[in-house]
Design an enzyme around this catalytic site. Structure first.
Site, PDB file in Angstrom:
ATOM      1  N   GLU A  17       0.857  -1.199   0.000  1.00 29.90           N
ATOM      2  CA  GLU A  17       0.000   0.000   0.000  1.00 29.90           C
ATOM      3  C   GLU A  17       0.891   1.245   0.000  1.00 29.90           C
ATOM      4  OE1 GLU A  17      -3.495   0.467   2.716  1.00 29.90           O
ATOM      5  OE2 GLU A  17      -2.367   2.195   3.438  1.00 29.90           O
ATOM      6  N   HIS A  78      -8.143   2.832  -3.589  1.00 31.39           N
ATOM      7  CA  HIS A  78      -9.056   2.950  -2.446  1.00 31.39           C
ATOM      8  C   HIS A  78     -10.092   4.029  -2.784  1.00 31.39           C
ATOM      9  CE1 HIS A  78      -5.992   1.390   0.780  1.00 31.39           C
ATOM     10  NE2 HIS A  78      -5.751   0.852  -0.400  1.00 31.39           N
ATOM     11  N   ARG A 108     -16.007   3.100   3.761  1.00 32.56           N
ATOM     12  CA  ARG A 108     -16.821   4.237   4.187  1.00 32.56           C
ATOM     13  C   ARG A 108     -15.945   5.457   4.429  1.00 32.56           C
ATOM     14  NH1 ARG A 108     -18.931   4.678  10.142  1.00 32.56           N
ATOM     15  NH2 ARG A 108     -16.724   5.251  10.274  1.00 32.56           N
ATOM     16  N   GLY A 109     -14.799   5.237   5.122  1.00 31.79           N
ATOM     17  CA  GLY A 109     -13.964   6.377   5.547  1.00 31.79           C
ATOM     18  C   GLY A 109     -14.275   6.723   6.987  1.00 31.79           C
ATOM     19  N   ASP A 110     -13.320   7.351   7.658  1.00 30.59           N
ATOM     20  CA  ASP A 110     -13.512   7.721   9.064  1.00 30.59           C
ATOM     21  C   ASP A 110     -14.482   8.883   9.181  1.00 30.59           C
ATOM     22  OD1 ASP A 110     -11.921   5.850  10.367  1.00 30.59           O
ATOM     23  OD2 ASP A 110     -10.103   6.992   9.925  1.00 30.59           O
ATOM     24  N   HIS A 148     -13.899  -3.004  14.695  1.00 32.07           N
ATOM     25  CA  HIS A 148     -13.754  -1.593  14.293  1.00 32.07           C
ATOM     26  C   HIS A 148     -13.913  -0.731  15.540  1.00 32.07           C
ATOM     27  CE1 HIS A 148     -15.087   2.310  12.545  1.00 32.07           C
ATOM     28  NE2 HIS A 148     -14.174   2.007  11.636  1.00 32.07           N
ATOM     29  N   LYS A 164     -20.902  -7.422   3.796  1.00 33.05           N
ATOM     30  CA  LYS A 164     -20.042  -6.864   2.741  1.00 33.05           C
ATOM     31  C   LYS A 164     -19.839  -7.895   1.639  1.00 33.05           C
ATOM     32  CE  LYS A 164     -17.251  -3.820   5.755  1.00 33.05           C
ATOM     33  NZ  LYS A 164     -15.951  -3.168   5.968  1.00 33.05           N
ATOM     34  N   GLN A 175      -7.253  -4.567   8.831  1.00 33.99           N
ATOM     35  CA  GLN A 175      -6.620  -3.479   9.570  1.00 33.99           C
ATOM     36  C   GLN A 175      -5.305  -4.015  10.117  1.00 33.99           C
ATOM     37  OE1 GLN A 175      -5.849  -0.531  10.113  1.00 33.99           O
ATOM     38  NE2 GLN A 175      -7.838   0.248  10.785  1.00 33.99           N
ATOM     39  N   GLN A 211       4.488   7.665  14.996  1.00 33.53           N
ATOM     40  CA  GLN A 211       3.607   7.167  13.922  1.00 33.53           C
ATOM     41  C   GLN A 211       2.735   6.011  14.450  1.00 33.53           C
ATOM     42  OE1 GLN A 211       5.805   4.338  12.064  1.00 33.53           O
ATOM     43  NE2 GLN A 211       4.110   3.469  10.941  1.00 33.53           N
TER      44      GLN A 211
HETATM   45  P1  FAD Z   1     -17.937   0.218   7.243  1.00 35.78           P
HETATM   46  O1  FAD Z   1     -17.770  -1.175   6.764  1.00 35.78           O
HETATM   47  O2  FAD Z   1     -19.069   0.997   6.677  1.00 35.78           O
HETATM   48  O3  FAD Z   1     -18.032   0.183   8.834  1.00 35.78           O
HETATM   49  C1  FAD Z   1     -18.011   1.393   9.578  1.00 35.78           C
HETATM   50  C2  FAD Z   1     -18.685   1.220  10.929  1.00 35.78           C
HETATM   51  O4  FAD Z   1     -20.078   1.034  10.725  1.00 35.78           O
HETATM   52  C3  FAD Z   1     -18.181   0.004  11.706  1.00 35.78           C
HETATM   53  O5  FAD Z   1     -18.181   0.306  13.070  1.00 35.78           O
HETATM   54  C4  FAD Z   1     -19.208  -1.029  11.400  1.00 35.78           C
HETATM   55  O6  FAD Z   1     -19.298  -1.961  12.459  1.00 35.78           O
HETATM   56  C5  FAD Z   1     -20.488  -0.200  11.267  1.00 35.78           C
HETATM   57  N1  FAD Z   1     -21.420  -0.813  10.309  1.00 35.78           N
HETATM   58  C6  FAD Z   1     -21.187  -1.041   9.002  1.00 35.78           C
HETATM   59  N2  FAD Z   1     -22.271  -1.617   8.426  1.00 35.78           N
HETATM   60  C7  FAD Z   1     -23.197  -1.758   9.414  1.00 35.78           C
HETATM   61  C8  FAD Z   1     -24.492  -2.314   9.463  1.00 35.78           C
HETATM   62  N3  FAD Z   1     -25.084  -2.836   8.382  1.00 35.78           N
HETATM   63  N4  FAD Z   1     -25.138  -2.338  10.645  1.00 35.78           N
HETATM   64  C9  FAD Z   1     -24.568  -1.810  11.765  1.00 35.78           C
HETATM   65  N5  FAD Z   1     -23.325  -1.265  11.780  1.00 35.78           N
HETATM   66  C10 FAD Z   1     -22.655  -1.238  10.621  1.00 35.78           C
HETATM   67  N6  FAD Z   1      -9.591   5.408   5.205  1.00 35.78           N
HETATM   68  C11 FAD Z   1      -9.419   6.408   4.304  1.00 35.78           C
HETATM   69  O7  FAD Z   1      -9.900   7.517   4.530  1.00 35.78           O
HETATM   70  N7  FAD Z   1      -8.737   6.219   3.147  1.00 35.78           N
HETATM   71  C12 FAD Z   1      -8.184   5.010   2.821  1.00 35.78           C
HETATM   72  O8  FAD Z   1      -7.572   4.862   1.755  1.00 35.78           O
HETATM   73  C13 FAD Z   1      -8.334   3.932   3.744  1.00 35.78           C
HETATM   74  N8  FAD Z   1      -7.832   2.701   3.474  1.00 35.78           N
HETATM   75  C14 FAD Z   1      -8.044   1.670   4.349  1.00 35.78           C
HETATM   76  C15 FAD Z   1      -7.562   0.403   4.039  1.00 35.78           C
HETATM   77  C16 FAD Z   1      -7.760  -0.671   4.906  1.00 35.78           C
HETATM   78  C17 FAD Z   1      -7.246  -2.042   4.538  1.00 35.78           C
HETATM   79  C18 FAD Z   1      -8.446  -0.462   6.136  1.00 35.78           C
HETATM   80  C19 FAD Z   1      -8.648  -1.612   7.095  1.00 35.78           C
HETATM   81  C20 FAD Z   1      -8.937   0.795   6.459  1.00 35.78           C
HETATM   82  C21 FAD Z   1      -8.740   1.871   5.579  1.00 35.78           C
HETATM   83  N9  FAD Z   1      -9.247   3.149   5.848  1.00 35.78           N
HETATM   84  C22 FAD Z   1      -9.066   4.174   4.954  1.00 35.78           C
HETATM   85  C23 FAD Z   1      -9.919   3.421   7.132  1.00 35.78           C
HETATM   86  C24 FAD Z   1     -11.456   3.245   7.022  1.00 35.78           C
HETATM   87  O9  FAD Z   1     -11.982   4.220   6.161  1.00 35.78           O
HETATM   88  C25 FAD Z   1     -12.018   3.372   8.432  1.00 35.78           C
HETATM   89  O10 FAD Z   1     -11.660   2.284   9.218  1.00 35.78           O
HETATM   90  C26 FAD Z   1     -13.518   3.657   8.522  1.00 35.78           C
HETATM   91  O11 FAD Z   1     -13.803   4.147   9.826  1.00 35.78           O
HETATM   92  C27 FAD Z   1     -14.413   2.466   8.266  1.00 35.78           C
HETATM   93  O12 FAD Z   1     -14.412   2.113   6.944  1.00 35.78           O
HETATM   94  P2  FAD Z   1     -15.176   0.744   6.485  1.00 35.78           P
HETATM   95  O13 FAD Z   1     -15.167   0.708   5.032  1.00 35.78           O
HETATM   96  O14 FAD Z   1     -14.652  -0.414   7.213  1.00 35.78           O
HETATM   97  O15 FAD Z   1     -16.643   1.099   7.028  1.00 35.78           O
END
Ligand code: FAD
Length: 295
Positions: A17, A78, A108-110, A148, A164, A175, A211
């Site tokens: 990455e 991404h 989704r993103g943070d 998460h 998913k 993660q 970091q």
């Molecule tokens: P989701 O899968 O939507 O989950 C987010 C939260 O919502 C979780 O707590 C989950 O439990 C909850 N949730 C989801 N679906 C449901 C449902 N149906 N019912 C109830 N609760 C639900 N961030 C960036 O900004 N840019 C990047 O390039 C980036 N790359 C990443 C790469 C990897 C491999 C990883 C692991 C993370 C990366 N992230 C990145 C961070 C990521 O965006 C964050 O961890 C974010 O907070 C969650 O993204 P997600 O896609 O997992 O979200």
């Protein structure tokens, strides 16, 4: 080529990455990083994306395209959807397609510090489903061996992984984690849920103490005692810390490969020395594992 095909062809998928540099910094340095990483022959290279519509995001498309078209290495762009409108996501999807990028990590993103921002997508499943209807992309998604950070219900993230997969994710990247046993427990739970998509272990070598502390505060990863000892002992000696970090990550990866994981995703932090040393340390293992694939 879709990355899911790589998982079919190989016992172990090995990838890197990188992140795009800030907009006021020139691209030459990251071009050089890509050049050096490409010499290590990873199966693919992924490029991160700034959540919430960062101005850096056209750099994600540009770098993903360069990896694929200049070096013939599969790239994974991404893409985050928090606060995004369908139209803006579609524009990026069209751009990636035009540039021959076949794979997207749908996230989704943070949530920003000011709170959730409304847009056309609630979570990553929404984005995965949407991408599925647009163009013929391979879709990856994130998974969380230690849960998460927002998830309050134990093991809810395993159910969400199933959602998913059902929405169309072909494989998952984890993660970062520093304790392999936590990852193995997670894999056992995933298996019980009948989730069939391959899961790549995300490994981040230490570059400096700050970091790691920043990242851990964002994602909540457990730091094992022996890892904390390394951080404390060598925090003021960057070369010693780097070498201990490379040794720690190598040990983790050797154990993961021997256990039989389907992939390793190295968070390189654009550091080619670290990627180079780790790849050298494990290259014979990768060869050995992949020489045994019967398709
Ligand atoms: P989701 O899968 O939507 O989950 C987010 C939260 O919502 C979780 O707590 C989950 O439990 C909850 N949730 C989801 N679906 C449901 C449902 N149906 N019912 C109830 N609760 C639900 N961030 C960036 O900004 N840019 C990047 O390039 C980036 N790359 C990443 C790469 C990897 C491999 C990883 C692991 C993370 C990366 N992230 C990145 C961070 C990521 O965006 C964050 O961890 C974010 O907070 C969650 O993204 P997600 O896609 O997992 O979200």
């Amino acid at each position: 080529m879709k990355i899911k095909k790589l998982f079919k062809e190989k016992n172990l998928v090995y990838s890197f990455e990188i992140f795009p540099p800030k907009e006021d910094l020139p691209l030459e340095k990251v071009f050089n990083t890509i050049e050096k990483l490409s010499e290590l022959k990873p199966d693919y290279i992924s490029v991160t994306y700034g959540a919430g519509g960062s101005t850096l995001n056209n750099r994600t498309s540009l770098l993903s395209s360069r990896i694929k078209n200049n070096y013939g290495i599969e790239s994974l762009a991404h893409l985050t959807c928090i606060g995004a409108k369908r139209g803006s996501i579609d524009k990026i999807l069209d751009e990636l397609k035009e540039n021959n990028v076949d794979n997207i990590l749908a996230l989704r993103g943070d949530i920003p510090q000011g709170g959730f921002v409304s847009g056309d997508f609630i979570n990553s499943q929404d984005l995965i489903s949407h991408i599925n209807t647009k163009g013929n992309f391979g879709i990856g998604a994130a998974c969380y061996p230690e849960g998460h950070i927002e998830t309050k219900v134990k093991d809810l993230d395993i159910d969400i992984l199933k959602f998913k997969e059902e929405a169309g994710a072909d494989y998952f990247i984890s993660q970062l984690f520093f304790d392999n046993n936590l990852f193995y427990n997670f894999l056992n739970k995933v298996k019980k849920k009948d989730i069939k998509s391959p899961i790549q272990a995300g490994i981040m070598p230490v570059i400096n103490k700050r970091q790691i502390e920043r990242i851990v505060s964002m994602c909540g990863a457990t730091l094992p005692r022996k890892f904390i000892r390394i951080l404390n002992k060598y925090q003021h000696d960057s070369i010693a810390l780097r070498d201990a970090g490379i040794a720690y990550a190598t040990e983790q990866i050797v154990d993961l490969i021997t256990y039989g994981v389907e992939g390793i995703h190295l968070y390189t932090m654009n550091n080619t020395t670290i990627a180079n040393n780790i790849t050298e340390n494990i290259s014979s293992l990768i060869q050995s594992i992949n020489s045994k694939k019967v398709i």
